[in-house]
Design an enzyme around this catalytic site. Structure first.
Site, PDB file in Angstrom:
ATOM      1  N   HIS A  76      13.925   1.108   7.800  1.00  0.00           N
ATOM      2  CA  HIS A  76      14.064  -0.283   8.225  1.00  0.00           C
ATOM      3  C   HIS A  76      13.861  -0.428   9.730  1.00  0.00           C
ATOM      4  O   HIS A  76      13.196  -1.350  10.201  1.00  0.00           O
ATOM      5  CB  HIS A  76      15.461  -0.801   7.858  1.00  0.00           C
TER       6      HIS A  76
ATOM      7  N   CYS B  51      -1.788  -0.936   1.895  1.00  0.00           N
ATOM      8  CA  CYS B  51      -0.849  -1.904   2.459  1.00  0.00           C
ATOM      9  C   CYS B  51       0.439  -1.230   2.921  1.00  0.00           C
ATOM     10  O   CYS B  51       1.396  -1.902   3.285  1.00  0.00           O
ATOM     11  CB  CYS B  51      -0.524  -3.002   1.454  1.00  0.00           C
TER      12      CYS B  51
END
EC number: 2.7.3.9
Length: 556
Positions: free
Chosen positions: A186, A486
């Site tokens: 994160h 991606c």
């Protein structure tokens, strides 16, 4: 004396400044017994603290927007977990104070997750942060966090909780360095979104002395401790040259000999769109739709709410390509109304498309909303399913899209090695592939993407991972279909050239990385990219693969 340390560079740029450490004290309240008649009051205090922390996390998410908002809303749901709250109240009922009950309940849950083999290590870090926030509120003390400073600095931490990373002030925090984390954690993803240079997985980062001058190179992962004036000048010069090249680079992504490689943006919702447009994104290569579902873990959002959110993103890219990933729930993104609570190994269980096929009404509503949102818009809509394992999965998804009346291309994400190995079979059912390199690396190497100890196996330069990318791209080419990337691998400019050389037809990344990738691609021919790709695949380690590609592209 100047020394050099090396971690994992996860966000481009150079930062030079003094070290400031993140407050990381674990707040352990004293253990003391309370009379039985005080239990209701203590239970009330605990509930109020939990609700206040959850509200604060949601508010931080609203301020941050985009990817950060989804992460923080997931943390808020964690704070309000009914099973955790029930354990807290039970402990208070037998004599614990509110703060001690919270501390012990979270410790028990933490031990349960750790005992599952660290597959949920990312959630453990978030759990610790939520615990500290609730306990700090109950004790009436400040929450350990970002240091208070009037002067810009480089932030050092064991790891950064999403709540801290999301609201970092880039005018004060020049860059950051963490001991834990990996290229897909994160903290890394949010650092790239902020455009702050960052290095993670640096052993001993916490030993850097407060106030020491350091230079952080977020591209190479190097940390220069007490750099000389010459080194500072060299790094500053290199950074200025990079900025000049970026400023001169514009237009569609392409190699120097005109081979087109569309550069798309990864977005987590409408809040991410302005940065993507400003960076010159040619469309969206990954529209994560989870942000809509994290608002309320007990039920799916209405069709109307979904239509409104999807249309905001689609309208921003007239004549552009927008690739939407349907809901990827499960594993580190549990939803009460969808995902089972007792899976022994959620990362390998019912997640992604598997969850949606178990709940066809949720998939049907989402596909219908996408069909309505795209009506009358001159946008090239493509919709893909996460966690496709084989042709049967791909067919089930394509059939669901047709039944919903969706006029779009249907695609499959390649995140499981089986999908890469059998890509040609899957392409009999769908029209494109999109490689999610973060999860593909996780499943290829049995290396949790949130665990710093195995970050070398999460390196997208791993030759085995490049082999799987090549297999997918070759299958797509044979079928006359497209194969994009991606995952965060696309944000590395050097690796972007290698991916183009492997036959990848488009690259999608955080908006901040697009100018770097565009400028680097424009310096090399397709033939050079292909030679670099071959050299990288011939290597035995990620570091050797990077070196080999660099040598080819620099003409050595």
């Amino acid at each position: 004396m100047e020394t050099t340390l090396r971690g994992v560079g996860v966000s481009h740029g150079v930062a030079i400044g003094e070290v400031r450490h993140m407050g990381t004290a674990v707040l352990e309240p004293p253990a003391r017994q309370i009379p039985a008649d005080e239990a209701p009051r203590e239970q009330g205090r605990a509930r109020q603290a939990v609700e206040a922390v959850a509200a604060d996390l949601v508010a931080r998410g609203n301020l941050a927007g985009g990817e950060a908002q989804a992460v923080l809303e997931a943390q808020a749901m964690m704070a309000q977990d009914p099973e955790l709250m029930a354990d807290v109240e039970r402990r208070i009922a037998v004599g614990s104070t509110a703060e001690r009950a919270v501390y012990d309940a979270f410790a028990a849950y933490r031990a349960l997750l750790a005992g599952a083999g660290d597959y949920l290590a990312g959630r453990v870090a978030d759990l610790d942060d939520v615990r500290n926030r609730i306990v700090a509120r109950l004790l009436g003390v400040p929450m350990p966090g970002v240091p208070d400073s009037d002067e810009p600095y480089v932030l050092i931490a064991r790891d950064l909780a999403p709540a801290d990373t999301a609201l970092l002030d880039p005018t004060l925090v020049l860059g950051f360095v963490t001991e834990e984390g990996g290229p897909t954690s994160h903290s890394a993803i949010l650092a790239r979104a902020l455009g702050v240079p960052a290095v993670v997985a640096l052993p001993g980062a916490g030993d850097l002395v407060e106030g020491t001058l350091i230079a952080v190179d977020g591209s190479t992962g190097e940390i220069f401790v007490s750099p000389s004036e010459e080194k500072r000048a060299e790094l500053t010069r290199a950074a200025e040259e990079r900025r000049a090249v970026l400023a001169a680079s514009s237009g569609p992504g392409a190699t120097s000999d005109g081979h087109k490689v569309p550069l798309l943006a990864n977005v987590g919702g409408p809040a991410d769109v302005p940065a993507a447009v400003e960076a010159g994104a040619e469309g969206v290569g990954l529209f994560r739709t989870e942000f809509l579902f994290l608002d309320d873990s007990t039920q799916a959002p209405s069709e109307e709410k979904q239509v409104e959110a999807y249309r905001q993103v689609l309208e921003a890219f007239p004549e552009g390509r927008v690739v939407v990933r349907v809901l990827d729930a499960g594993a580190d993104k549990p939803l009460d109304f969808l995902t089972p609570a007792d899976e022994p190994n959620p990362a390998l269980g019912v997640r992604g498309l598997r969850t949606l096929l178990d709940h066809p009404e949720v998939l049907r509503t989402q596909l219908t909303a996408l069909a309505k949102a795209s009506e009358g818009l001159p946008v090239y809509l493509e919709v893909m399913a996460p966690m496709v394992a084989d042709r049967l999965d791909a067919k089930a998804f394509a059939d669901a899209c047709r039944e919903a009346g969706l006029r779009a291309k249907f695609g499959a994400m390649v995140e499981i090695p089986s999908a890469a190995l059998r890509a040609r079979s899957i392409l009999q059912e769908v029209e494109f592939l999109s490689l999610g390199t973060n999860d593909l690396a996780q499943y290829t190497f049995a290396a949790d993407r949130q665990v710093g100890a195995v970050s070398r196996l999460q390196d997208p330069w791993q030759p085995a991972l490049l082999d799987l990318v090549a297999a997918s791209a070759e299958a797509a080419q044979a079928e006359g279909k497209s194969c994009g990337v991606c995952g965060e691998a696309a944000s590395d400019p050097l690796l972007a050239c290698v991916l183009a050389g492997l036959g990848v037809t488009s690259l999608s990344m955080g908006a901040a990385s697009i100018p770097y990738v565009r400028a680097t691609l424009a310096k090399h021919t397709l033939a050079q990219c292909e030679r670099a790709a071959s050299a990288a695949r011939a290597a035995d380690t990620a570091e050797d693969a990077r070196r080999a590609a660099q040598a080819v592209l620099s003409g050595e």
